[in-house]
Design an enzyme around this catalytic site. Structure first.
Site, PDB file in Angstrom:
ATOM      1  N   GLN A  54      -4.467  -2.065   9.962  1.00 28.77           N
ATOM      2  CA  GLN A  54      -4.321  -3.351   9.286  1.00 28.77           C
ATOM      3  C   GLN A  54      -4.791  -4.492  10.187  1.00 28.77           C
ATOM      4  OE1 GLN A  54      -3.175  -3.913   6.003  1.00 28.77           O
ATOM      5  NE2 GLN A  54      -3.963  -5.957   6.475  1.00 28.77           N
ATOM      6  N   ASP A 104     -11.479   2.524   4.556  1.00 29.66           N
ATOM      7  CA  ASP A 104     -11.922   1.135   4.390  1.00 29.66           C
ATOM      8  C   ASP A 104     -13.446   1.052   4.296  1.00 29.66           C
ATOM      9  OD1 ASP A 104      -9.778  -0.635   4.167  1.00 29.66           O
ATOM     10  OD2 ASP A 104      -9.414  -0.680   6.320  1.00 29.66           O
ATOM     11  N   LYS A 146       0.824  -1.206   0.000  1.00 31.16           N
ATOM     12  CA  LYS A 146       0.000   0.000   0.000  1.00 31.16           C
ATOM     13  C   LYS A 146       0.859   1.258   0.000  1.00 31.16           C
ATOM     14  CE  LYS A 146      -3.707  -2.564   2.185  1.00 31.16           C
ATOM     15  NZ  LYS A 146      -4.282  -3.069   3.440  1.00 31.16           N
TER      16      LYS A 146
END
Length: 312
Positions: free
Chosen positions: A96, A119, A52
């Site tokens: 994460q 997200d 990422k």
């Protein structure tokens, strides 16, 4: 001939298309910033975070990272989240998963500022999605919609069977596909581990989305002729359990050196014989998830900085 839907190519195009929006924001003094938070030292999570960060660098998004010791108290992680909520240079961030067992992940998500929740997992953002007013579409479901669009597959009027009911893929994708929208208006069946006669449900579908996390659960016998198959699963399987030495090809030998290979939730070769279009693993949905995270970060920056941009 079956179309192989190339997620790498579609994701690359989305990243290219985001460049203009990123530069518009940068010219207004508001270059988008994405942060990653990692608690612990899980190797797979570290790999995802690194990927990422590279994605951000490629498109011109500022990348930030916060490490939290895996043995630290939940309060230390919550403090890091609070700092990111207040940081004007960070427009979006992700924590994460997985987090250590002593940390409640749902509580972690509740502490993320909803406007920085790229997200799309915060309860406020989930509620907006279900109500048909999504601020951020979760990355994997949105990526699936983009893949269908690129392949010329319109969900409207189609029967869609989703195998898997996770909060990350199955539930939000079902909600998106039933909505009154250009990329919705489908009739959706959501299956799971307690579904009776799964094959009957998948064979009757125009579009099958496999997101259950079971290697090659769905094979060609479970696919209707001409269906579109989207395989979300990424599973590591032991090569030695799958092939005898006599049947290994040169490419298989490479997998043997690693000791594993990646397969999806769909048995690709047999499903390909029945499907009109199918995503591979790897190279299908995975790259799209990362591309849509960049998309959501740019959108978050646009909202917070009140700078209008064109999103792909």
């Amino acid at each position: 001939m079956t179309e192989i839907i190339d997620g790498n190519a579609v994701a690359s195009q989305i990243r290219d298309d985001l460049t203009a929006a990123i530069e518009t924001l940068a010219d207004a003094g508001a270059r988008p910033g994405l942060a990653t938070v990692l608690m612990g030292d899980d190797p797979a999570s570290q790999t995802y975070v690194n990927m990422k960060q590279r994605d951000c660098e490629e498109v011109g998004i500022e990348s930030h990272h916060v490490d939290v010791d895996g043995d630290a108290s939940p309060a230390e992680l919550y403090d890091a989240i609070a700092d990111l909520n207040e940081d004007p240079d960070v427009h979006g961030y992700i924590v994460q998963a997985p987090v250590p067992d002593h940390v409640d992940y749902r509580e972690v998500i509740r502490r993320v500022d909803p406007i920085k929740d790229v997200d799309g997992f915060h309860p406020e953002n989930v509620g907006r999605l279900v109500a048909g007013d999504a601020r951020f579409r979760p990355c994997t479901p949105h990526g699936i919609q983009k893949l269908l669009e690129t392949a010329g597959v319109e969900p409207e009027g189609k029967d869609v069977t989703i195998v898997g009911r996770s909060d990350i893929v199955g539930k939000p994708l079902a909600n998106l596909l039933i909505q009154k929208a250009e990329d919705g208006n489908a009739t959706v069946t959501v299956c799971h581990s307690r579904t009776d006669d799964l094959g009957a449900k998948t064979r009757s579908a125009d579009i099958v989305v496999a997101a259950v996390g079971v290697p090659e659960l769905i094979d060609g016998s479970m696919i209707g002729e001409g269906a579109v198959v989207i395989d979300v699963g990424v599973n590591r399987v032991d090569v030695s359990e799958r092939r005898s030495e006599d049947s290994q090809t040169a490419s298989d030998q490479s997998d043997t050196e690693k000791g594993y290979e990646l397969v999806g939730d769909v048995e690709f070769e047999s499903a390909k014989e029945k499907a009109s279009a199918i995503t591979p693993v790897p190279g299908g949905v995975g790259p799209m998830t990362r591309a849509m995270l960049l998309y959501n970060t740019v959108k978050a920056a646009s909202l917070q900085e009140d700078v209008a941009v064109d999103l792909p």
